[in-house]
Design an enzyme around this catalytic site. Structure first.
Site, PDB file in Angstrom:
ATOM      1  N   ASP A  46       0.854  -1.188   0.000  1.00 40.34           N
ATOM      2  CA  ASP A  46       0.000   0.000   0.000  1.00 40.34           C
ATOM      3  C   ASP A  46       0.896   1.247   0.000  1.00 40.34           C
ATOM      4  OD1 ASP A  46      -1.643   2.127   0.636  1.00 40.34           O
ATOM      5  OD2 ASP A  46      -2.660   1.124   2.287  1.00 40.34           O
ATOM      6  N   HIS A  82      20.004  13.273 -15.791  1.00 39.83           N
ATOM      7  CA  HIS A  82      18.644  13.003 -16.267  1.00 39.83           C
ATOM      8  C   HIS A  82      18.554  13.085 -17.787  1.00 39.83           C
ATOM      9  CE1 HIS A  82      16.217  13.875 -12.351  1.00 39.83           C
ATOM     10  NE2 HIS A  82      17.150  12.981 -12.200  1.00 39.83           N
TER      11      HIS A  82
END
Ligand code: MEV
Length: 424
Positions: A274, A371
């Site tokens: 969860d 990135h």
């Protein structure tokens, strides 16, 4: 475990990586199918949620090179953000060469709140504790047999204006525990509201999970941290300062902790846990003294950069989505089918690795250059490149100055024309 993967794993094609993983970890046919986006997923989606209309596939990858408490791990991560897995593996490699992560965890105790209408003093509620315990016996019998079970009851000493809150604690062993705690809390609320002559306002577990914590630590000789024109000593000092700034500055703390959760939440999703419950617990812990703070600490001790953190990490390995989702089971198999406590310790190490990779990049060359390659791979894909073309286009694109979709299309066209020219 990672030795069983080929050294060039990252550079293999996706089908080759699938067969390497399935072979190395002896996947069942169901697990092999479970990590493929096939139509069997629709039936699963239909039993998992109401009004399902399809599935939302998120890439499942593995971070390699983790050494945690002397055990090697390949760590499955499900995440849409391009840099997360690369960053995890990068930091895991640095820490591994310095001896690996050391981790710890508390017992897996979860708590539930039984909120009753009206103000009652502690003693008038606590005198019913034996009856509460007896009520819980049949509900927790199976958990007791597994070594868990009832761990006590408390009454909040200062009741709020209109309510009294009773807290019950249960060791849930390998479960996340929400279902069990909610069932237990509702049963307790029936007993107490009857005895006190009042009504239950609500009965529900608390996601705070403050008693169910895990932590990780690493120690890296500073001379290994030289990068982008910074000496190792200077890089280490700046990492420590960056973490200190995040502890003192809530705006930075949010992003700092988001970086930690890049690893923790991706592991949670991969293992069918969860994600929202774990995130709520960690962020609440980050503000436990009234100010939202960065959760990791780094300091330079005797020539080593020492990093550590601890937080509630309520991971389960049975029940819920873990029980029904074959990709979650495949992820747990990759981890060697750990118990819940071990999984939470792995999560602590992955969170620290993510944070180290992010802060190290931020205080040296900055985050964007790393990135860029992944961004260019996305652009190459969107421009129509497939298979090995994706990397080839991305390399050319990253080497240029324009990093957009038009440029990716131009690079791809030029590449295709020169290939056509050679094959004609
Ligand atoms: C990006 O997903 C995560 C970072 O922003 C974390 C950080 O700033 O520490 C790079």
């Amino acid at each position: 475990m990672s030795q069983s993967l080929p050294g060039n794993f990252r550079k293999l094609t996706l089908p080759q990586r699938q067969s390497a993983i399935a072979g190395a970890f002896a996947f069942s046919p169901e697990e092999t199918a479970g990590i493929n986006a096939d139509s069997g997923m629709l039936d699963l989606a239909d039993i998992m949620v109401e009004s399902a209309i399809g599935v939302m596939p998120v890439p499942l990858g593995v971070a390699t090179g983790f050494l945690i408490d002397g055990v090697e791990y390949v760590v499955p991560l499900a995440v849409e953000e391009p840099s997360v897995i690369a960053a995890s593996s990068y930091a895991a490699g640095i820490v591994r060469r310095a001896g690996g992560f050391r981790t710890w965890a508390t017992e897996p105790v979860m708590s539930a709140q039984v909120v009753l209408e009206g103000r009652y003093d502690v003693d008038s509620v606590m005198k019913h504790e034996p009856e509460v315990r007896a009520t819980l016996e049949p509900i927790l019998a199976a958990m007791e047999r597994r070594g868990g079970g009832y761990r006590g009851m408390e009454v909040e000493a200062a009741p709020s204006a209109g309510c009294t809150c009773v807290i019950i604690h249960v060791d849930v062993r390998n479960a996340m525990g929400a279902n069990l705690l909610n069932t237990a809390a509702e049963a307790v609320s029936r007993v107490l509201s009857g005895r006190l002559g009042t009504q239950r306002l609500m009965a529900i577990l608390t996601n705070a999970a403050e008693q169910r914590r895990a932590g990780a630590e690493c120690s890296i000789p500073v001379e290994r941290l030289g990068r982008a024109g910074f000496t190792g000593e200077e890089a280490a000092r700046r990492i420590a300062l960056g973490a200190q700034f995040a502890r003192e500055n809530p705006l930075r703390a949010v992003t700092h902790n988001k970086g930690i959760m890049n690893g923790v939440s991706s592991l949670a999703l991969a293992t069918g846990n969860d994600t929202r419950g774990i995130e709520a617990a960690v962020h609440a812990w980050a503000s436990r003294d009234g100010v939202y703070r960065g959760l990791t600490e780094f300091s330079v001790v005797d020539g080593n950069l020492v990093g550590r953190w601890e937080a509630p990490l309520p991971f389960g390995v049975v029940g819920g989505a873990v029980a029904v989702h074959p990709a979650a089971r495949a992820s747990l198999r990759i981890l060697g089918n750990p118990d819940a406590v071990t999984l939470s310790r792995i999560a602590a190490a992955v969170g620290l690795a993510q944070n180290l990779a992010a802060v190290y990049a931020l205080v040296t060359e900055g985050i964007q250059s790393g990135h860029m390659r992944l961004h260019c791979e996305r652009l190459a894909f969107l421009a129509g490149a497939r298979g090995t073309q994706i990397r080839e286009v991305a390399v050319l694109l990253a080497a240029g100055t324009r990093h957009n979709l038009d440029e990716a299309r131009t690079v791809l066209n030029q590449m295709q024309q020169s290939t056509d020219g050679r094959t004609r």
